[in-house]
Design a protein around this motif. Sequence first.
Motif, short mmCIF file in Angstrom:
data_model
loop_
_atom_site.label_atom_id
_atom_site.label_comp_id
_atom_site.label_asym_id
_atom_site.label_seq_id
_atom_site.Cartn_x
_atom_site.Cartn_y
_atom_site.Cartn_z
N PRO A 104 0.71 -1.20 -0.04
CA PRO A 104 -0.03 0.00 -0.01
C PRO A 104 1.00 1.13 0.13
O PRO A 104 1.72 1.18 0.97
N LEU A 105 0.97 2.14 -1.02
CA LEU A 105 1.65 3.25 -1.28
C LEU A 105 0.62 4.32 -0.32
O LEU A 105 0.71 5.43 -0.91
N PHE A 106 0.39 4.15 0.91
CA PHE A 106 -0.41 5.16 1.64
C PHE A 106 -0.21 4.68 3.12
O PHE A 106 0.29 3.39 3.42
N GLY A 107 -0.55 5.51 4.23
CA GLY A 107 -0.43 4.90 5.33
C GLY A 107 -1.35 5.60 6.23
O GLY A 107 -2.38 6.22 5.64
N PRO A 108 -1.59 5.60 7.42
CA PRO A 108 -2.64 6.25 8.15
C PRO A 108 -3.06 7.50 8.22
O PRO A 108 -4.19 8.06 8.08
N GLN A 109 -1.97 8.40 7.96
CA GLN A 109 -2.09 9.99 7.74
C GLN A 109 -2.63 10.24 6.22
O GLN A 109 -3.78 10.92 6.24
N THR A 110 -2.14 9.50 5.20
CA THR A 110 -2.88 9.84 3.84
C THR A 110 -4.15 9.31 3.69
O THR A 110 -4.76 9.78 2.78
N ALA A 111 -4.30 8.23 4.42
CA ALA A 111 -5.70 7.68 4.12
C ALA A 111 -6.80 7.94 5.11
O ALA A 111 -7.74 7.19 5.06
N THR A 119 -2.68 4.51 -3.97
CA THR A 119 -2.48 3.28 -4.59
C THR A 119 -1.88 2.38 -4.05
O THR A 119 -1.29 2.27 -2.96
N MET A 120 -2.40 0.98 -4.53
CA MET A 120 -1.96 -0.32 -3.97
C MET A 120 -1.04 -0.88 -5.14
O MET A 120 -1.43 -1.06 -6.25
N VAL A 121 -0.01 -1.43 -4.68
CA VAL A 121 0.95 -2.14 -5.62
C VAL A 121 0.49 -3.64 -5.57
O VAL A 121 0.70 -4.11 -4.36
N ILE A 122 0.31 -4.36 -6.35
CA ILE A 122 0.65 -5.94 -6.44
C ILE A 122 1.62 -6.45 -7.23
O ILE A 122 1.55 -6.13 -8.29
N CYS A 123 2.28 -7.22 -6.77
CA CYS A 123 3.48 -8.12 -7.42
C CYS A 123 2.96 -9.20 -7.75
O CYS A 123 2.82 -10.36 -7.12
N ASP A 124 2.74 -9.46 -9.21
CA ASP A 124 1.99 -10.53 -9.84
C ASP A 124 2.87 -11.60 -9.65
O ASP A 124 2.40 -12.85 -9.34
N GLU A 125 4.17 -11.78 -10.11
CA GLU A 125 4.96 -12.93 -10.19
C GLU A 125 5.01 -13.52 -8.98
O GLU A 125 5.32 -14.74 -8.82
N GLN A 126 4.92 -12.83 -7.72
CA GLN A 126 4.96 -13.49 -6.36
C GLN A 126 3.61 -13.98 -5.74
O GLN A 126 3.62 -14.22 -4.66
N SER A 127 2.57 -13.61 -6.52
CA SER A 127 1.24 -13.61 -5.90
C SER A 127 0.55 -14.85 -6.84
O SER A 127 0.67 -14.94 -8.10
N ASP A 128 -0.39 -15.35 -6.05
CA ASP A 128 -1.44 -16.49 -6.80
C ASP A 128 -2.30 -15.57 -7.64
O ASP A 128 -2.84 -14.74 -6.95
N ALA A 129 -2.28 -15.92 -8.90
CA ALA A 129 -3.23 -15.13 -9.89
C ALA A 129 -4.78 -14.97 -9.38
O ALA A 129 -5.24 -13.69 -9.36
N ALA A 130 -5.37 -15.92 -8.96
CA ALA A 130 -6.84 -15.80 -8.49
C ALA A 130 -6.76 -15.15 -7.21
O ALA A 130 -8.04 -14.13 -7.15
N GLN A 131 -5.92 -15.10 -6.09
CA GLN A 131 -6.14 -14.46 -4.93
C GLN A 131 -5.63 -12.78 -5.30
O GLN A 131 -6.42 -12.11 -5.01
N VAL A 146 -4.93 0.53 -8.51
CA VAL A 146 -4.00 -0.44 -8.31
C VAL A 146 -2.84 -0.79 -9.62
O VAL A 146 -3.30 -0.58 -10.68
N VAL A 147 -1.75 -0.86 -9.07
CA VAL A 147 -0.43 -1.02 -10.07
C VAL A 147 -0.09 -2.43 -9.83
O VAL A 147 0.17 -2.90 -8.95
N HIS A 148 0.14 -3.13 -10.89
CA HIS A 148 0.85 -4.43 -10.98
C HIS A 148 2.17 -4.42 -11.67
O HIS A 148 2.55 -3.78 -12.56
N HIS A 154 9.54 -3.34 -8.29
CA HIS A 154 9.04 -2.53 -7.13
C HIS A 154 10.36 -2.13 -6.24
O HIS A 154 10.52 -0.85 -6.05
N GLU A 155 11.17 -2.97 -6.04
CA GLU A 155 12.36 -2.62 -5.28
C GLU A 155 13.31 -1.53 -6.00
O GLU A 155 13.78 -0.70 -5.48
N SER A 156 13.30 -1.61 -7.62
CA SER A 156 13.90 -0.51 -8.19
C SER A 156 13.26 0.86 -8.00
O SER A 156 14.12 1.90 -8.10
#
Length: 163
Positions: A104-111, A119-131, A146-148, A154-156
């Motif tokens: 989550p690219l947000f925290g308690p203050q911004t949300a 924005t929420m980032v989802i890392c697809d290669e590390q995730s179960d596709a259906a979930q 949502v950004v995939h 992500h780390e870069s």
Amino acid sequence: VGLIGYGNFGELLVGLLHGRVKTRVYSRSTGKIPEHLRASLEEVAACDYVVIAVPLAAYRSVLTELAKHIASTAAVIDVCSVKVIPCELIAELLPHNRAVATHPLFGPQTASKSLKGLTMVICDEQSDAAQALLVDRFCRLLGLSVVHMSAEEHESRWPKSTP
């Protein structure tokens, strides 16, 4: 949904989830958790979805304990701000669980007022596709963008993110 960790972000997640889904919360320090949400690790591990909201330094010990109780059918959702190490630990310690790697690219203050436009980032290669698809849809229902991407991308993009 079971949540492990009740720091500032865990508390925000409870606020977002409670009333939408049945929510149970486990934390090593239970003082802040409302009594009606408080649960043991075993109770949280019995949930269909388990969200890990602890600092990276606690991941190995938390996942090791969780592995003793979690059903292989449970989905594990990671919300750590770094992705490669948490994903490796989940794959190592919970190999039979379906995982969704998010940041989550947000925290308690911004949300605090609204999630719209955040924005929420989802890392697809590390995730179960259906979930990952279910998490994506839920995030969009909350008003998030949502950004995939991969964990490496992500780390870069966010190399100085800290857990």
